[in-house]
Design an enzyme around this catalytic site. Structure first.
Site, PDB file in Angstrom:
ATOM      1  N   GLU A 200      26.056  41.911  60.665  1.00 44.79           N
ATOM      2  CA  GLU A 200      25.960  42.486  59.746  1.00 44.79           C
ATOM      3  C   GLU A 200      26.203  44.391  59.615  1.00 44.79           C
ATOM      4  OE1 GLU A 200      21.809  42.182  59.308  1.00 44.79           O
ATOM      5  OE2 GLU A 200      21.989  40.195  59.998  1.00 44.79           O
ATOM      6  N   GLU A 307      22.620  30.884  61.290  1.00 47.45           N
ATOM      7  CA  GLU A 307      21.450  31.306  61.026  1.00 47.45           C
ATOM      8  C   GLU A 307      20.601  30.423  60.145  1.00 47.45           C
ATOM      9  OE1 GLU A 307      20.537  35.818  61.170  1.00 47.45           O
ATOM     10  OE2 GLU A 307      22.328  35.497  62.795  1.00 47.45           O
TER      11      GLU A 307
END
Ligand SMILES: *[C@@H]1O[C@H](CO)[C@@H](O)[C@H](O)[C@H]1NC(C)=O
Ligand SMILES: *[C@@H]1O[C@H](CO)[C@@H](O)[C@H](O)[C@H]1NC(C)=O
Ligand SMILES: *[C@@H]1O[C@H](CO)[C@@H](O)[C@H](O)[C@H]1NC(C)=O
Length: 509
Positions: A200, A307
Site C-alpha cells: 500500500e 486478501e
C-alpha cells in the site's frame, strides 16, 4: 507457471495408477473426517499408523464425491492454480470449529498471518525481534502441508512507535528497513512462498502515500525494501501488494510504475498482489478483471488475489444481495482463472465470524464466503462451482446440486470423527512423506489419488470422460521422494506439479 486445464488431474491419475486402481480408491473417500460424500455423512474411523509416507484408514465405501464439497484449494489446483487460501492468526487458534476448516488443506492450501508478521509485532522495539506468533502460524501450515504467504514488511500502518517517532535521516531509516527485513525474512527463509515486501505505497489517486518511508526516502524505500528481501530469501516470491488497483485506474498504472521503478534500480519484483477488498455491486466484471491482471503479467510478473472479501453495504443482506456477492466473487476468481500467470486466491478470513470489515467500515460486512456460523454462503457455492466448471468442462450449474448438504455434513460431522488421514502430497511436486495425524482429529485431507478415483459421472461430479491421461505431465523440477510404506503413501509424487516455475519445492510449504 504452467496453466492447463486438466493437467493437475492428468498428473494425479498418471502418478497414482501404478499403485492402486481407481476402484480401490472408492473405499477411501470418506476417510477424510467430516467430508460429506454424496449425500451421506463423513464417518471416517481408524488410525494413521504411518511414521513417514501416508496412511489412510477408512470405514465407508462411497463411490462418489460431491465435487463442490472437495474444497476450494483442491478445486483451484485442478485448474493449475497454486493455491486457494485464507488469512488467519494465532488469536483465533482456540476456536476449534474455525480451525477445523483452516486446517483442511483441501479447502485452503496456503495460509497468511493476518497480523502477526507485520512490523509492529515482529520488531516492537528496535532490534528486538519477536517471532512466537508467526512461528505458530507457520507451524500450523507445516502440520497441514499448506504453503505460507508472508505479510508484510514495509507498510505505513501497524508500525512500532520507534519507526513513527524517530527523527530519521536517510541513512538511519535505510539501515532500519534493511535490518528489519534481514531479520524477519531471514527468520522465515525457506518457509514463505512469497513476501508482500511493500504494501500500500499508493494513494487511491495513484500518487505516493505520505508515509514515514516516502517522506524520508522518496521512492527509494521501494528498491531498498525489495533488494533487502531478495538478499534475505532468494527463493521467496517478492510482491508489491495493494488495494483498489482492480479498476484499471491511475492507481493501477502507478502500481505498474512501481514494478518498473524497482527493477530499474536493480531490484527483483516477482508478483503483484491484488488485495481484492471489494464491495457488492461495485466489482469489475470477470473480463475486466482478467484484462487488468494481464497488464501485469505482460511485465513478466505473476499476480494473485491476496486478501479477497466482498462486503455488503447494508445488513443483513437480502437474497438478492447474496446473489450479487456470489457474482462478484466469481468475477474475481474467474478473472484469475482466465489469466495465465495468476497463481491463486487468498481470502481475508474465510468467515464473517472474524472478518475485519465490520469494525473498519461500520455498517458494512457479511463479506466472507462463510457466515458467522461457518456455514457456506451462495458465494461459496458459486466460487466452488466456477472452479469445478473450469477444471472439468461441466457447466457451473451442474456442480451446485448437493453442496448444501455436503457442506453441512462437512461442518457438523467434523467434531465426532477420530480418523486421521495423512496425505503425502504437498502439492509442490514433492512427496514429503510425513504424516499429519495428531490429536483426536486431523483434517479433511483427501489424498489426491482418491479425488481421481472417485469421479462418478453423475450430475455434480467430475465426469469420467474429463479425466483421460496418456502420460505424466510433470514439467517442474520437483522429485518424488516419499519414504512412506503404506498402501497409498506414494500415490502422488512429482507428477502433480503442473510445471510452475517454482516447482521442486524451492519454498518450504
Ligand atoms: C479465544 O481466546 C480469546 C482471548 O483469550 C477469547 O476472547 C475468545 O472468546 C476465545 N474463543 C474461544 C472460541 O474460546
Ligand atoms: C489520473 O491521472 C491524470 C494524469 O496522469 C489526471 O489528469 C487525472 O485527473 C487523474 N485521475 C484521477 C481520478 O485522479
Ligand atoms: C491524491 O490523494 C492524496 C491523498 O488523498 C491527496 O493528498 C493529493 O492531494 C491527491 N493528489 C492529486 C493530484 O489529486
Amino acid at each position: 507457471m504452467g496453466r492447463s486445464t486438466h493437467l493437475f488431474l492428468l498428473g494425479l491419475l498418471a502418478s497414482a495408477s501404478p499403485f492402486v486402481s481407481a476402484q480401490s480408491y472408492g473405499s477411501l473417500s470418506p476417510a477424510s473426517p467430516g467430508f460429506s460424500v454424496g449425500s451421506g455423512s463423513g464417518s471416517g474411523s481408524g488410525s494413521s499408523s504411518g511414521s513417514s509416507g501416508s496412511s489412510v484408514a477408512a470405514s465407508s465405501s462411497q463411490s462418489t464425491i460431491d465435487l463442490a464439497a472437495i474444497g476450494l484449494h483442491t478445486l483451484a489446483k485442478a485448474n493449475g492454480l497454486l493455491f486457494f487460501g485464507t488469512a488467519t492468526d494465532t488469536n483465533l487458534f482456540n476456536d476449534t470449529a474455525y480451525m477445523q476448516i483452516v486446517n483442511d488443506r483441501n479447502m485452503f492450501g496456503i495460509l497468511v498471518p493476518e497480523n502477526s508478521q507485520k512490523w509492529q509485532p515482529t520488531e516492537p522495539t528496535q532490534n528486538d525481534f519477536q517471532f512466537a506468533n508467526p512461528d505458530r502460524v507457520h507451524s500450523v501450515a507445516t502440520a497441514n502441508q499448506q504453503m505460507l504467504r508472508c505479510h508484510t514488511l514495509t507498510w505505513f500502518q501497524q508500525l512500532p512507535t520507534f519507526v513513527t517517532t524517530t527523527a530519521w535521516t536517510r541513512a538511519t531509516l535505510t539501515a532500519a528497513i534493511q535490518a528489519h527485513i534481514a531479520n524477519v525474512v531471514g527468520h522465515f527463509r525457506g518457509a514463505c512462498y512469497s513476501w508482500d515486501v511493500v504494501n500500500e505505497a499508493l494513494n487511491d489517486n495513484g500518487t505516493f502515500r505520505n508515509s514515514v518511508f516516502f517522506e524520508t526516502l522518496g521512492t527509494d524505500f521501494l528498491p531498498i525494501s525489495f533488494l533487502a528481501a531478495a538478499q534475505a530469501d532468494p527463493n521467496a516470491r517478492l510482491y508489491y501488494n495493494d488495494f483498489n488497483i482492480e479498476f484499471d485506474n491511475n492507481k493501477t498504472a502507478a502500481a505498474l510504475s512501481i514494478v518498473k521503478l524497482v527493477r530499474a534500480a536493480g531490484g527483483r519484483v516477482d508478483g503483484v498482489g491484488f488485495q481484492g477488498h471489494m464491495t457488492t455491486g461495485q466489482t469489475p466484471s470477470r473480463a475486466a478483471m482478467s484484462a487488468v491482471f494481464r497488464k501485469f503479467t505482460a511485465l513478466n510478473l505473476e499476480v494473485a488475489i491476496t486478501e479477497l472479501d466482498v462486503r455488503q453495504t447494508s445488513l443483513p443482506p437480502t437474497p438478492a444481495q447474496e446473489a450479487q456477492q456470489a457474482t462478484d466473487y466469481v468475477s474475481m476468481v474467474g478473472g484469475c482463472l482466465d489469466v495465465e500467470g495468476c497463481v491463486g486466491v487468498v481470502t481475508w478470513e474465510y468467515t464473517d465470524r472474524y472478518s475485519w470489515i465490520p469494525s473498519t467500515f461500520p455498517g458494512t460486512g457479511a463479506a466472507c464466503l462463510f457466515d458467522e456460523n461457518l456455514v457456506p454462503k451462495p458465494a461459496y457455492t458459486a466460487v466452488a462451482s466456477v472452479l469445478a466448471a473450469k477444471a472439468t468442462g461441466v457447466p457451473a450449474s451442474a456442480t451446485i446440486a448437493g453442496i448444501g448438504a455436503g457442506l453441512t455434513g462437512f461442518v457438523a460431522s467434523s467434531s465426532s470423527s477420530s480418523s486421521s488421514v495423512a496425505n503425502s502430497n504437498n502439492n509442490n511436486g514433492q512427496n514429503v512423506g510425513s504424516t499429519v495425524s495428531s490429536g483426536s482429529n486431523t483434517k479433511a485431507n483427501i489424498p489426491a489419488a482418491e479425488f481421481i478415483g472417485n469421479f462418478g459421472g453423475s450430475p455434480g461430479l467430475i465426469p469420467a470422460s474429463s479425466v483421460s491421461a496418456t502420460s505424466t505431465t510433470n514439467t517442474g523440477s520437483g522429485s518424488s521422494s516419499a519414504t512412506g510404506s503404506s498402501s497409498i503413501g506414494n500415490s502422488n509424487g512429482g507428477n502433480s506439479n503442473t510445471g510452475d516455475s517454482n516447482g521442486g519445492g524451492s519454498y518450504g510449504y
